[in-house]
Write an enzyme that holds these catalytic residues in place. Sequence first.
Site, short mmCIF file in Angstrom:
data_model
loop_
_atom_site.label_atom_id
_atom_site.label_comp_id
_atom_site.label_asym_id
_atom_site.label_seq_id
_atom_site.Cartn_x
_atom_site.Cartn_y
_atom_site.Cartn_z
N SER A 7 -20.19 0.43 -2.15
CA SER A 7 -21.61 0.15 -2.29
C SER A 7 -21.83 -0.77 -3.48
O SER A 7 -21.67 -0.36 -4.63
CB SER A 7 -22.41 1.45 -2.48
OG SER A 7 -23.75 1.15 -2.79
N SER A 49 -24.54 -2.08 -4.79
CA SER A 49 -25.62 -1.65 -5.69
C SER A 49 -25.36 -0.26 -6.27
O SER A 49 -25.88 0.09 -7.32
CB SER A 49 -26.94 -1.62 -4.93
OG SER A 49 -26.92 -0.59 -3.94
N GLY A 50 -24.59 0.54 -5.54
CA GLY A 50 -24.40 1.94 -5.96
C GLY A 50 -25.66 2.76 -5.74
O GLY A 50 -25.77 3.89 -6.24
N GLU A 51 -26.61 2.19 -4.98
CA GLU A 51 -27.90 2.86 -4.79
C GLU A 51 -28.30 2.99 -3.32
O GLU A 51 -29.38 3.52 -3.03
CB GLU A 51 -29.02 2.09 -5.52
CG GLU A 51 -28.82 1.89 -7.01
CD GLU A 51 -28.93 3.19 -7.82
OE1 GLU A 51 -29.37 4.21 -7.27
OE2 GLU A 51 -28.52 3.16 -9.00
N THR A 52 -27.47 2.51 -2.38
CA THR A 52 -27.82 2.59 -0.96
C THR A 52 -28.17 4.03 -0.61
O THR A 52 -27.37 4.94 -0.83
CB THR A 52 -26.62 2.12 -0.09
OG1 THR A 52 -26.04 0.97 -0.70
CG2 THR A 52 -27.08 1.78 1.31
N GLU A 74 -18.85 -8.13 0.33
CA GLU A 74 -18.16 -7.59 1.50
C GLU A 74 -16.76 -8.21 1.62
O GLU A 74 -15.78 -7.52 1.89
CB GLU A 74 -18.98 -7.88 2.76
CG GLU A 74 -20.35 -7.22 2.73
CD GLU A 74 -21.46 -8.06 3.32
OE1 GLU A 74 -22.64 -7.77 3.03
OE2 GLU A 74 -21.18 -9.03 4.07
#
Lengths: 184, 184, 184, 184
Positions: free
Chosen positions: D85, D87-90, D151
């Site tokens: 991830s 953003s680390g926030e999905t 990605e």
Amino acid sequence: MFQKYSGAILNEIQTVLRKVNTKEVDDFIDRIISAKKIVTCGAGRMGMMARAFAMRLSHLNMQAFNLGDSNVPRIGKGDLLIVCSGSGETKTIKELAFIAKEHEAQIALLTNRRESSIGKISDAIVTLAASSKVCPHEKPSSIQPMTTLNEQSCLIFLDTLVLLLMNKLKQLPEHLKNRHSILE
Amino acid sequence: MFQKYSGAILNEIQTVLRKVNTKEVDDFIDRIISAKKIVTCGAGRMGMMARAFAMRLSHLNMQAFNLGDSNVPRIGKGDLLIVCSGSGETKTIKELAFIAKEHEAQIALLTNRRESSIGKISDAIVTLAASSKVCPHEKPSSIQPMTTLNEQSCLIFLDTLVLLLMNKLKQLPEHLKNRHSILE
Amino acid sequence: MFQKYSGAILNEIQTVLRKVNTKEVDDFIDRIISAKKIVTCGAGRMGMMARAFAMRLSHLNMQAFNLGDSNVPRIGKGDLLIVCSGSGETKTIKELAFIAKEHEAQIALLTNRRESSIGKISDAIVTLAASSKVCPHEKPSSIQPMTTLNEQSCLIFLDTLVLLLMNKLKQLPEHLKNRHSILE
Amino acid sequence: MFQKYSGAILNEIQTVLRKVNTKEVDDFIDRIISAKKIVTCGAGRMGMMARAFAMRLSHLNMQAFNLGDSNVPRIGKGDLLIVCSGSGETKTIKELAFIAKEHEAQIALLTNRRESSIGKISDAIVTLAASSKVCPHEKPSSIQPMTTLNEQSCLIFLDTLVLLLMNKLKQLPEHLKNRHSILE
């Protein structure tokens, strides 16, 4: 209308399942229990029902996979390919059955047509009397589009196998639940 | 045993579907017909049933998608998220429902629990009387493991909607068949 | 070791992509732009890269689908099947290409082998110089297992097409972003 | 244009991978090797790259799964969730990470943002310097839309891990090949 239609659908499924040969079922189950690894497959909505069964086989502690999973292993002698194909002629699925056979995996087929191309190379067959793409006018006729009745019969058939497997393997609902993914 | 079990499963499904409120069904169908784009979703086997429905919605000529398809578009005002969640509390699915709501998409929920978190933000709800993960001991009880009865009821419910939609939209089985993928 | 290996991988990909014939690329892009509907496919990890491309084609506002999506439509004249197959001989994918051809869809192939079975029926081909399953010892050799280099080259090739398509179609990054799914 | 763009993409990936902290890589690999079961996940195209890695982990003889596989098992103590991830926030992925943590599974994160919500509960983190959805203007900037660079960097990073794992586990390409599915 909802009650009329849903009742008619359940009647259609019942008609199909009542004609299932229970000796065929016993053979199907024996292949599942003795398989080292199991891969389930089918095209389109049949494939989704095959997928739902693979999930339950995992919950039953078997090495089970559905075509398309990231971790499908090499299969061969001692392994089982479970094929759901009403017509027994779906082209990509037929290819896969031939490949599996060539590698000495066994094939268990759920189909309307024993005499189909996939039927001819299968080790175990359960015949469903639903209409298929190849024989759309075969009895029992259905009020539903395409092979819908087939797909529904396939799901309920396979979920019946789950109950039979739980019995044979002394698995309780809580055993299955304890193997269910928490990631949802 | 096969006949006993498959008969019992069909009875369980029938008990669930007979309790469906047909006014709720009408509302559900109206939302589907008036939606610009439709995304279906659910976790685990519920998601597979939601996926089977998305395929039929496509065959009915709607802009339909299942969560996980490569081409899920941005949804918003005028679009519909169809959620299949017995408990109405499945965490990832709840997140998605909240996101959809925030973007002004409508939510149609198929659930055992109207009063659930997802139920509270849904625009249309059809209640299934099956037992769920949150209330495993609610009536009707089932001989099947986990939420199997829910999943089966979900499939037959949605396939009944297909027949109702075909009626409303003057779609014949051959119309649907002509939109079916040839790539299988 | 990490830096050594990742550098080597990027060099391998660069070697493959530098050999790409840009006239082949132009033809590939023309087919994509003029297609009514596009379906991408490939087996295993190649299929995942094809899937990543279908998502971007959707973001570019095209009617794009990946094999396995719930909503793959019937394709025929005017439509395009994009096939990613290093060997050009993957059995199920070959079946699908033959079916598509029979229904008069065009085929655009990304492969190591122009002269393969799928190559012979393709309307547009881009050749990647990576080693494949059929010719594992062909140049350029790779330090990576199986067809990994192929899959990586496929992703970077297709993502380069995305930039070329954005140019041709006057699409800015924010246009694509505005079509991205919010359901994640 | 093709050569210019593909060259630029490879340069972008190289810039990202050169900044990878190899101590972070070693820790990541140790967690993979010592895990009993591994589940990989990510949203959208990041999820497809995570999926490609799960396939290779299976080829390396690990008990590996990708979110969405039919056979994802219950995970807990001793197991590893690999999260991709940027953003680390999905949101959905964050939910899953929290659930995994609650069940005492370890979390290994590939991200642009160590200080993100998922980062805060992760046991091992590899930081990629690519731009993400949360910080779209962070260096290095990219000519590519959305999180494409992320990605691609993710795929090449994970494929580099495959080479490092092959080394550590004394696995040759033919060992991996012998575990590859024949069903394609």
